[in-house]
Design an enzyme around this catalytic site. Structure first.
Site, short mmCIF file in Angstrom:
data_model
loop_
_atom_site.label_atom_id
_atom_site.label_comp_id
_atom_site.label_asym_id
_atom_site.label_seq_id
_atom_site.Cartn_x
_atom_site.Cartn_y
_atom_site.Cartn_z
CB CYS A 1 43.36 40.71 30.40
SG CYS A 1 44.54 40.38 31.71
CG HIS B 1 43.07 44.37 32.97
ND1 HIS B 1 42.54 43.21 32.44
CD2 HIS B 1 42.67 45.36 32.12
CE1 HIS B 1 41.86 43.49 31.34
NE2 HIS B 1 41.93 44.79 31.13
CG ASN C 1 40.27 47.24 28.74
OD1 ASN C 1 40.92 46.22 28.90
ND2 ASN C 1 39.46 47.72 29.67
#
Length: 468
Positions: free
Chosen positions: A93, A387, A409
């Site tokens: 991520c 994250h 995202n």
């Protein structure tokens, strides 16, 4: 056989005696167990609740459906969105988020197609090789310490990770350049990192033991240690090349505009491509964090929190949430995305892509309360940054105060709200941890605080685990 039986019996007696002592000093007695059993008065309603809980997802039962009416996808200030990326089954991520920040600038500057991406595979190859070198060199740096030393134990527990921080983007792009995704596309092993990662970690741990044995031999020279380390890295390089493909030294790429028209076809090296399409001065990027367990307005540095041995540990300035929010608003108003990290799983409605502390009422479901604040959750390991995503929008009220935020995202366009996640400002304050902001959006007095000598924190500090 009889002797073994007697030894086993003696050991069992010792263990049983120990268990009796434990019961006397804090273990649950029979009377206490009976008291606990009698405290649960199973009514008809309790039975119905139990039947529901044992056969359903707790989140579905605890969901506050009245809260769905608060969901609103309108934002007063938003950076134009690009095609959603997908890190698939990997912990990258941090890489996707950092590259999304860079690609948004490249798309805007060069009128590139909205689905343009930099090659995550290329950067990940060098990330894994550099982290392997970081581990092996750290083993050598700590050669005089015992296996019980906290640094040595942490190193063996964490020889390699696919997670990371924005520092990885800064160091890796500066050192190795960058390339378009077409020049080195994803592979199964980059999209599904667990298998190759576990094998490389196994090999690195084995190699580390060899290096420690060599280092403890007084006749071993430093050159011999470095030569052996290079031999070990050759094996890692081969494992990465077989799994990811070998990074090309140069490539030919056709640049197209947002309408699909050909602009040029040129041959690049990763460095020359970076100079044109990702020519960032990373020294102007600063990371701020909100950690109420530590003093505000102090800079903290985390040992070994880097991707490249000859790079830098990333430094964080600890600030109150309202000051972080002001910087984020200034950046979004200027159409500039930011690297953002949070505790993403808390109170997340996965269907809506909505994060609100009122999404679920776990207390009513179980007849209790969950009252820890952010400081207490951090101190008790109940919450941490897990994250990274790209902060891209804020909705402000008439007084300029934030009502909600939105992040881009990297879990694909089908997840959440068309690939985005929306969070209330209350959620933002409770579960946001880190933000990377360009210096032009940071007040001068705050920017000056980065000049202070950082407070070094150990690599195992729970708040600074790699973001995945």
């Amino acid at each position: 056989m009889k002797k073994l039986f007697l030894i086993s019996l003696a050991v069992s007696s010792i263990l049983f005696a120990g268990a009796q002592n434990i019961n006397k000093n804090g273990g649950l007695s029979k009377d206490q167990i009976k008291a606990l059993q009698s405290s649960y008065k199973s009514t008809g309603a309790d039975k119905a609740l139990r039947n529901a809980v044992v056969t359903n997802d707790i989140n579905k039962l605890a969901k506050n459906y009245d809260n769905n009416t608060a969901f609103d996808a309108h934002f007063s200030n938003q950076v134009p969105s690009k095609a959603i990326t997908d890190q698939e089954s990997s912990g990258r991520c941090w890489m996707f988020t950092g590259m999304n920040v860079l690609r948004a600038k490249a798309i805007k500057k060069y009128d590139l197609p909205s689905d343009f991406q930099f090659s995550q595979c290329y950067t990940f190859f060098w990330d894994q090789l550099e982290k392997s070198n970081l581990f092996l060199q750290a083993i050598l740096d700590n050669r005089a310490k015992s296996m019980e030393d906290e640094n040595v134990k942490w190193l063996f527990q964490n020889p390699l990770s696919d997670g990371g921080q924005f520092t990885g983007i800064a160091n890796l792009v500066t050192k190795y350049g960058i390339m378009p995704k077409e020049a080195m596309p994803e592979t199964y092993s980059t999209n599904h990192t667990s298998q190759i990662s576990s094998l490389i970690k196994l090999k690195l741990r084995e190699d580390a033991l060899v290096l420690r044995d060599m280092a403890n031999n007084k006749s071993t020279t430093e050159k011999q240690l470095q030569d052996k380390k290079m031999e070990m890295l050759q094996t890692v390089y081969r494992m990465l090349a077989v799994s990811f493909g070998e990074p090309p030294a140069e490539f030919t790429w056709t640049q197209r505009d947002s309408k699909g028209n050909v602009v040029s076809t040129e041959t690049y090296t990763p460095k020359s491509f970076a100079e044109k399409f990702a020519n960032e001065d990373f020294s102007t990027y600063y990371m701020v964090m909100n950690d109420p367990t530590r003093d505000y307005y102090k800079v903290y540095e985390i040992e070994y929190d880097r991707h490249v041995y000859d790079g830098q540990n990333w430094k964080f300035l600890n600030l109150p949430m309202n000051e972080i929010a002001d910087m984020a608003i200034a950046s979004i108003k200027d159409s500039t995305n930011m690297y953002f990290s949070c505790d993403v799983g808390k109170f997340l409605d996965r269907d809506l892509g909505y994060m609100d502390v009122n999404n679920y009422d776990y207390g009513s479901l179980f007849g209790t309360t969950f009252n820890m604040d952010k400081k207490q959750r951090i101190a008790t390991y109940a919450s941490m940054s897990s994250h990274a995503m790209t902060l891209c929008a804020v909705d402000l009220d008439k007084d300029g105060k934030p009502l909600k935020w939105m992040v881009e995202n990297s879990w694909g366009s089908k997840y959440g709200h068309n690939g985005f996640l929306i969070m209330t400002n209350e959620w933002f304050n409770e579960y946001m941890f880190r933000l990377v902001v360009e210096s032009k959006y940071i007040p001068a007095a705050t920017l000056k605080l980065f000049d202070q000598k950082p407070i070094m924190l150990p690599a195992w500090d729970p708040l600074f685990a790699p973001e995945e």
